[in-house]
Design an enzyme around this catalytic site. Structure first.
Site, PDB file in Angstrom:
ATOM      1  N   TYR A 111       0.844  -1.195   0.000  1.00 38.23           N
ATOM      2  CA  TYR A 111       0.000   0.000   0.000  1.00 38.23           C
ATOM      3  C   TYR A 111       0.879   1.244   0.000  1.00 38.23           C
ATOM      4  O   TYR A 111       2.013   1.201   0.474  1.00 38.23           O
ATOM      5  CB  TYR A 111      -0.909  -0.002   1.236  1.00 38.23           C
ATOM      6  CG  TYR A 111      -1.833  -1.195   1.318  1.00 38.23           C
ATOM      7  CD1 TYR A 111      -2.989  -1.252   0.534  1.00 38.23           C
ATOM      8  CD2 TYR A 111      -1.559  -2.266   2.157  1.00 38.23           C
ATOM      9  CE1 TYR A 111      -3.837  -2.333   0.609  1.00 38.23           C
ATOM     10  CE2 TYR A 111      -2.412  -3.352   2.240  1.00 38.23           C
ATOM     11  CZ  TYR A 111      -3.558  -3.385   1.462  1.00 38.23           C
ATOM     12  OH  TYR A 111      -4.401  -4.455   1.540  1.00 38.23           O
ATOM     13  N   CYS A 167       6.309 -18.119  16.126  1.00 37.35           N
ATOM     14  CA  CYS A 167       5.077 -17.802  16.845  1.00 37.35           C
ATOM     15  C   CYS A 167       5.075 -18.618  18.132  1.00 37.35           C
ATOM     16  O   CYS A 167       5.843 -19.573  18.282  1.00 37.35           O
ATOM     17  CB  CYS A 167       3.858 -18.176  16.012  1.00 37.35           C
ATOM     18  SG  CYS A 167       3.586 -17.088  14.589  1.00 37.35           S
ATOM     19  N   CYS A 204      -1.229 -21.492  13.939  1.00 36.78           N
ATOM     20  CA  CYS A 204      -2.589 -21.637  13.433  1.00 36.78           C
ATOM     21  C   CYS A 204      -2.527 -22.436  12.131  1.00 36.78           C
ATOM     22  O   CYS A 204      -1.731 -22.113  11.248  1.00 36.78           O
ATOM     23  CB  CYS A 204      -3.203 -20.268  13.153  1.00 36.78           C
ATOM     24  SG  CYS A 204      -3.054 -19.114  14.519  1.00 36.78           S
ATOM     25  N   LYS A 254      -6.546  -5.845   0.565  1.00 41.86           N
ATOM     26  CA  LYS A 254      -7.824  -6.083   1.229  1.00 41.86           C
ATOM     27  C   LYS A 254      -8.965  -5.375   0.500  1.00 41.86           C
ATOM     28  O   LYS A 254      -8.892  -4.181   0.237  1.00 41.86           O
ATOM     29  CB  LYS A 254      -7.735  -5.593   2.666  1.00 41.86           C
ATOM     30  CG  LYS A 254      -6.684  -6.329   3.469  1.00 41.86           C
ATOM     31  CD  LYS A 254      -6.448  -5.662   4.807  1.00 41.86           C
ATOM     32  CE  LYS A 254      -5.338  -6.315   5.573  1.00 41.86           C
ATOM     33  NZ  LYS A 254      -3.993  -5.898   5.097  1.00 41.86           N
TER      34      LYS A 254
HETATM   35  C1  PLP Z   1      -3.016  -5.708   5.930  1.00 45.06           C
HETATM   36  C2  PLP Z   1      -1.760  -5.188   5.433  1.00 45.06           C
HETATM   37  C3  PLP Z   1      -1.360  -3.889   5.751  1.00 45.06           C
HETATM   38  C4  PLP Z   1      -2.171  -2.964   6.629  1.00 45.06           C
HETATM   39  O1  PLP Z   1      -3.403  -2.694   6.034  1.00 45.06           O
HETATM   40  P1  PLP Z   1      -4.465  -1.785   6.798  1.00 45.06           P
HETATM   41  O2  PLP Z   1      -5.685  -1.866   5.943  1.00 45.06           O
HETATM   42  O3  PLP Z   1      -3.885  -0.437   6.877  1.00 45.06           O
HETATM   43  O4  PLP Z   1      -4.652  -2.387   8.146  1.00 45.06           O
HETATM   44  C5  PLP Z   1      -0.180  -3.434   5.223  1.00 45.06           C
HETATM   45  N1  PLP Z   1       0.574  -4.204   4.412  1.00 45.06           N
HETATM   46  C6  PLP Z   1       0.204  -5.449   4.068  1.00 45.06           C
HETATM   47  C7  PLP Z   1       1.058  -6.226   3.139  1.00 45.06           C
HETATM   48  C8  PLP Z   1      -0.969  -5.992   4.574  1.00 45.06           C
HETATM   49  O5  PLP Z   1      -1.327  -7.237   4.258  1.00 45.06           O
END
Ligand code: PLP
Length: 436
Positions: free
Chosen positions: A127, A139, A143, A348
């Protein structure tokens, strides 16, 4: 005179210590409540587990075979398993069955393509303004549906994260760093502090987040020393992985209180798992129990298409049904966001039931959780936001669909789209460049 009542009021929250369960005769309270003792006495084999749980044939076969992901349960988490219940939700998440060994052609070892999105070792930058740092491979327990089963469980726990720190330092757009793994809270305080101080030394890192399941697997780890160290690195957030209300046992609740009292905003991430929590009532009870413990439900994940997890998957319809049963029915802050982490590295993607029934120039028709329809009259004299006078606008270039909404981008094309349509003889100027 000694004022006992006054003294009580000043006291810290109750100690985390609890008595060892009768199934561990001869173990002292000091040992049981010591996280290092717990880690040294983890259960890994059928023989060890059999002392506490009568294993099923499916479990015995899986434990007799080398599985793709290490088996390991802390004594504490074993003590939470109902030994008589084959379907105990904690047992189902941690003890493998033969179903785990059945191949499924849709699954892959790295279904989120994290390795491709890793510019330097142990860092995933998917992101624009945040990055994921994989601090360790270890861990407290494993899981069975783990997204990172390709990486975790390896003996060499701590990694050299200097290249990751250098990358973050060289990328001022990264303002939020998520430390995960493996589980960063399996690291010794001094080792974790080295990482936190390394991140805090980078001026543009505004927020640090820790992703962990240790407060559930190993609440003894949430020591006063650990919490005193963590609070020196504020703003520090913590996302804890909880899937079922049974996981919030008394020692876990006391650990959560200690973290919350240190001013650490707590979130919970859950995975929707067949046979564990694929029920609106379980997810609702989980959300309510979390907020009673000052933990805000954050994400409910559709189970990833990762090797070994196929039998845990539910239809997406189950997730939508669960979300329908939450919104309106319970506190908004007890409701997570249901997401699919898009296969191939899309990140996501939120999914919701439809609440927008229809719309015209003048009205929007919405329905509520009871099925009631309402018309919302839209404004007739809305003056659009003036970006030219807004100090927040124009600071950075809009991206993706958001850029299309502001007219900065006309199309987003699949690769090869233009070539595939060129024979129709339309002028190429009708489309924009492939968005990059
Ligand atoms: C989930 C994730 C994040 C954080 O995502 P948010 O929506 O800000 O919680 C950052 N980097 C990766 C690779 C992720 O899988």
């Amino acid at each position: 005179m000694y004022d006992n009542a006054e003294n009580l009021r000043e006291e810290e929250p109750p100690d985390l210590a609890e008595e060892p369960p009768p199934s561990w005769p001869g173990v002292t309270s000091a040992e049981w409540n010591d996280w290092r003792w717990q880690m040294r006495h983890c259960l890994r084999t059928a023989d060890q587990l059999q002392r506490f749980i009568r294993l099923t044939d499916e479990e015995r076969v899986a434990l007799a075979n080398p599985v793709h992901l290490r088996v390991q349960l802390t004594p504490y988490v074993v003590s939470l398993i109902d030994p008589k219940d084959e379907n105990c939700p904690i047992r189902r998440q941690l003890i493998p069955t033969v179903a785990e060994c059945v191949a499924c052609e849709e699954t892959s070892p790295d279904s989120l393509a994290e390795d491709e999105q890793s510019p330097v070792p142990h860092l995933v930058h998917r992101y624009p303004d945040r990055a994921l740092l994989l601090a360790t491979t270890l861990c407290a327990s494993y899981c069975r549906y783990c997204t990172r089963s390709r990486l975790v469980g390896a003996r060499a726990g701590v990694r050299d994260w200097q290249p990751a720190l250098d990358y973050i330092a060289a990328h001022p757009e990264i303002r939020d760093v998520l430390i995960s793994g493996g589980d960063p809270l399996t690291l010794a305080d001094s080792v974790l502090e080295r990482l936190l101080s390394g991140l805090r030394a980078i001026p543009h890192v505004e927020v640090i987040r820790i992703g962990t399941r240790v407060p559930f697997f190993l609440p003894q780890r949430i020591t006063r020393d650990l919490v005193a160290m963590l609070r020196r690195y504020h703003p520090l957030w913590m996302n804890i992985h909880f899937n079922h209300p049974k996981e919030l046992a008394p020692a876990v609740e006391r650990a959560l209180a200690r973290l919350a009292d240190a001013g650490i905003p707590l979130g919970s991430q859950s995975v929707l798992l067949a046979g564990v929590n694929d029920c609106p009532n379980i997810i609702k009870a989980l959300g309510q129990k979390l907020v009673r413990n000052r933990v805000r439900p954050y994400y409910l994940y559709q189970c990833d298409l990762v090797v070994g997890a196929a039998h845990f998957r539910t239809p997406v319809a189950k997730g939508i049904e669960i979300m329908e049963a939450l919104r309106g029915h319970t506190s908004g802050f007890a409701i997570p966001l249901y997401v699919i982490d898009a296969p191939g590295g899309g990140g996501k993607v939120p999914l919701l039931p439809n609440y927008l029934v229809s719309t015209s120039d003048t009205h929007v028709v919405v329905r509520n959780f009871e099925g009631m329809l309402s018309a919302y009259a839209q404004p007739r004299d809305y003056r659009p936001h003036d970006s030219s006078r807004c100090p927040y606008c124009g600071q950075e270039k809009a991206r993706g669909v958001a850029a299309m909404l502001s007219g900065q981008l006309r199309t987003i094309e699949p690769e090869g789209w233009r070539q595939a349509h060129a024979h129709r003889g339309e002028p190429a100027e009708l489309t924009e460049e492939v968005y990059g």
